[in-house]
Design an enzyme around this catalytic site. Structure first.
Site, PDB file in Angstrom:
ATOM      1  N   GLY A  47      -2.805  -4.544  -0.864  1.00  0.00           N
ATOM      2  CA  GLY A  47      -2.772  -3.186  -0.311  1.00  0.00           C
ATOM      3  C   GLY A  47      -2.004  -3.258   0.986  1.00  0.00           C
ATOM      4  O   GLY A  47      -0.894  -3.786   1.012  1.00  0.00           O
ATOM      5  N   GLU A  48      -2.618  -2.789   2.045  1.00  0.00           N
ATOM      6  CA  GLU A  48      -1.982  -2.836   3.361  1.00  0.00           C
ATOM      7  C   GLU A  48      -2.958  -3.550   4.302  1.00  0.00           C
ATOM      8  O   GLU A  48      -4.033  -3.033   4.595  1.00  0.00           O
ATOM      9  CB  GLU A  48      -1.683  -1.390   3.799  1.00  0.00           C
ATOM     10  CG  GLU A  48      -1.149  -1.251   5.188  1.00  0.00           C
ATOM     11  CD  GLU A  48       0.107  -2.083   5.437  1.00  0.00           C
ATOM     12  OE1 GLU A  48       1.021  -2.067   4.595  1.00  0.00           O
ATOM     13  OE2 GLU A  48       0.142  -2.770   6.470  1.00  0.00           O
ATOM     14  N   SER A  49      -2.563  -4.735   4.741  1.00  0.00           N
ATOM     15  CA  SER A  49      -3.522  -5.584   5.464  1.00  0.00           C
ATOM     16  C   SER A  49      -4.000  -4.977   6.776  1.00  0.00           C
ATOM     17  O   SER A  49      -5.149  -5.172   7.172  1.00  0.00           O
ATOM     18  CB  SER A  49      -2.931  -6.971   5.698  1.00  0.00           C
ATOM     19  OG  SER A  49      -1.727  -6.880   6.428  1.00  0.00           O
ATOM     20  N   CYS A  79      -2.277 -11.160  -1.726  1.00  0.00           N
ATOM     21  CA  CYS A  79      -1.278 -10.434  -0.938  1.00  0.00           C
ATOM     22  C   CYS A  79      -1.870  -9.957   0.392  1.00  0.00           C
ATOM     23  O   CYS A  79      -2.148 -10.788   1.255  1.00  0.00           O
ATOM     24  CB  CYS A  79      -0.687  -9.323  -1.786  1.00  0.00           C
ATOM     25  SG  CYS A  79       0.939  -8.838  -1.229  1.00  0.00           S
ATOM     26  N   ARG A 106       4.298 -11.811   7.078  1.00  0.00           N
ATOM     27  CA  ARG A 106       4.212 -10.598   6.258  1.00  0.00           C
ATOM     28  C   ARG A 106       5.602 -10.151   5.808  1.00  0.00           C
ATOM     29  O   ARG A 106       6.582 -10.367   6.501  1.00  0.00           O
ATOM     30  CB  ARG A 106       3.564  -9.465   7.058  1.00  0.00           C
ATOM     31  CG  ARG A 106       2.107  -9.707   7.342  1.00  0.00           C
ATOM     32  CD  ARG A 106       1.534  -8.592   8.192  1.00  0.00           C
ATOM     33  NE  ARG A 106       1.590  -7.309   7.522  1.00  0.00           N
ATOM     34  CZ  ARG A 106       1.468  -6.145   8.149  1.00  0.00           C
ATOM     35  NH1 ARG A 106       1.293  -6.104   9.454  1.00  0.00           N
ATOM     36  NH2 ARG A 106       1.507  -5.026   7.477  1.00  0.00           N
ATOM     37  N   ILE A 134       4.907  -8.030  -4.430  1.00  0.00           N
ATOM     38  CA  ILE A 134       5.181  -6.674  -3.947  1.00  0.00           C
ATOM     39  C   ILE A 134       5.081  -6.677  -2.417  1.00  0.00           C
ATOM     40  O   ILE A 134       4.004  -6.815  -1.863  1.00  0.00           O
ATOM     41  CB  ILE A 134       4.177  -5.659  -4.532  1.00  0.00           C
ATOM     42  CG1 ILE A 134       4.167  -5.726  -6.062  1.00  0.00           C
ATOM     43  CG2 ILE A 134       4.500  -4.244  -4.047  1.00  0.00           C
ATOM     44  CD1 ILE A 134       3.043  -4.941  -6.719  1.00  0.00           C
ATOM     45  N   ARG A 135       6.228  -6.546  -1.767  1.00  0.00           N
ATOM     46  CA  ARG A 135       6.265  -6.630  -0.297  1.00  0.00           C
ATOM     47  C   ARG A 135       5.340  -7.758   0.193  1.00  0.00           C
ATOM     48  O   ARG A 135       4.487  -7.581   1.059  1.00  0.00           O
ATOM     49  CB  ARG A 135       5.882  -5.284   0.334  1.00  0.00           C
ATOM     50  CG  ARG A 135       6.873  -4.181  -0.026  1.00  0.00           C
ATOM     51  CD  ARG A 135       6.592  -2.862   0.652  1.00  0.00           C
ATOM     52  NE  ARG A 135       6.524  -2.960   2.103  1.00  0.00           N
ATOM     53  CZ  ARG A 135       7.563  -3.170   2.910  1.00  0.00           C
ATOM     54  NH1 ARG A 135       8.752  -3.327   2.416  1.00  0.00           N
ATOM     55  NH2 ARG A 135       7.400  -3.219   4.202  1.00  0.00           N
ATOM     56  N   HIS A 176       0.251 -10.922  -7.219  1.00  0.00           N
ATOM     57  CA  HIS A 176      -0.807 -10.058  -7.752  1.00  0.00           C
ATOM     58  C   HIS A 176      -1.238 -10.476  -9.156  1.00  0.00           C
ATOM     59  O   HIS A 176      -0.753  -9.896 -10.134  1.00  0.00           O
ATOM     60  CB  HIS A 176      -0.301  -8.615  -7.800  1.00  0.00           C
ATOM     61  CG  HIS A 176      -0.186  -7.978  -6.460  1.00  0.00           C
ATOM     62  ND1 HIS A 176      -1.188  -7.232  -5.889  1.00  0.00           N
ATOM     63  CD2 HIS A 176       0.829  -8.005  -5.563  1.00  0.00           C
ATOM     64  CE1 HIS A 176      -0.805  -6.814  -4.701  1.00  0.00           C
ATOM     65  NE2 HIS A 176       0.427  -7.264  -4.475  1.00  0.00           N
ATOM     66  N   GLU A 178      -3.791  -9.727 -10.703  1.00  0.00           N
ATOM     67  CA  GLU A 178      -4.528  -8.636 -11.364  1.00  0.00           C
ATOM     68  C   GLU A 178      -3.594  -7.671 -12.087  1.00  0.00           C
ATOM     69  O   GLU A 178      -4.047  -6.781 -12.799  1.00  0.00           O
ATOM     70  CB  GLU A 178      -5.393  -7.894 -10.333  1.00  0.00           C
ATOM     71  CG  GLU A 178      -4.675  -6.974  -9.357  1.00  0.00           C
ATOM     72  CD  GLU A 178      -3.881  -7.689  -8.251  1.00  0.00           C
ATOM     73  OE1 GLU A 178      -3.763  -8.941  -8.285  1.00  0.00           O
ATOM     74  OE2 GLU A 178      -3.371  -6.986  -7.362  1.00  0.00           O
TER      75      GLU A 178
END
Ligand code: GLN
Length: 193
Positions: A47-49, A79, A106, A134-135, A176, A178
């Site tokens: 997600g967004e850490s 991630c 990051r 992903i990023r 990822h 998942e």
């Protein structure tokens, strides 16, 4: 039945819970310190850490997470989850648990390509893992107690950058697992729990 929690503050925790349920475990959304009680393992999703860190702070989860993981609760961080577990981040200051002795960078692939998939050779796994980045971060520096299970080559420097590490019962991936049908990394979490 094993009880596997996923930190459900932000990010793709639902996809992780779907995988653990497919593997026959009980999948639990974790939002409060009480939700950590009785878990056999925990997943911190992508997600967004910075958002996950900020919300964990607001929900009073930082200290409970830190102590449960330090006491041996098996955990898989993917991630943003890897970033949140780490001890430090190159360039940024943000809330982190500091339970995994690595420094992460990051959005490390950003200079090359934002998001991509690759077949990754993983130590101890006979067939490569299809890894979705992903990023994604990579690991800039690993501590002495950390095993590197997979790396990628930095196109610019030619150096190897870890993207899958293990420190005792802490597993962390830049990618990822998942988001593919390959459940081996979640199975590994269940094995160590
Ligand atoms: N770029 C995100 C971060 O720095 C991580 C992206 C992800 O989890 N897919 O937190």
């Amino acid at each position: 039945m094993k009880r596997v929690g996923a930190l459900a503050l932000q990010g793709d925790f639902r996809e992780h819970l779907a995988v653990v349920r497919r593997l026959g475990a009980d999948g639990i959304e974790v939002r409060t310190p009480e939700d950590l009680e009785g878990l056999d393992a925990l997943i911190i999703p992508g997600g967004e850490s910075t958002t996950i860190g900020r919300l964990a702070n607001i929900y009073g989860l930082i200290d409970p997470l830190r102590s449960r993981i330090t006491e041996g609760l098996p955990v898989l961080g993917t991630c943003a989850g890897m970033i949140f577990l780490a001890s430090a981040t190159v360039r940024y200051e943000q809330p982190q648990l500091g339970v995994l002795d690595v420094v992460v960078e990051r959005n490390a692939f950003g200079r090359q390509v934002d998001s991509f998939e690759a077949d990754l050779a993983v130590a101890g796994m006979p067939k490569p893992v299809r890894a979705v980045f992903i990023r994604a971060p990579w690991i800039h520096k690993v501590g002495a107690e950390v095993d590197v299970l997979a790396s990628v080559t930095d196109q610019e420097s030619g150096e190897e950058r870890p993207v899958f590490v293990r420190q005792e019962r802490i597993l962390a991936t830049s990618f990822h697992p998942e988001l593919t049908d390959d459940t081996r990394i979640h199975e590994l979490l269940l094995e160590v729990s």
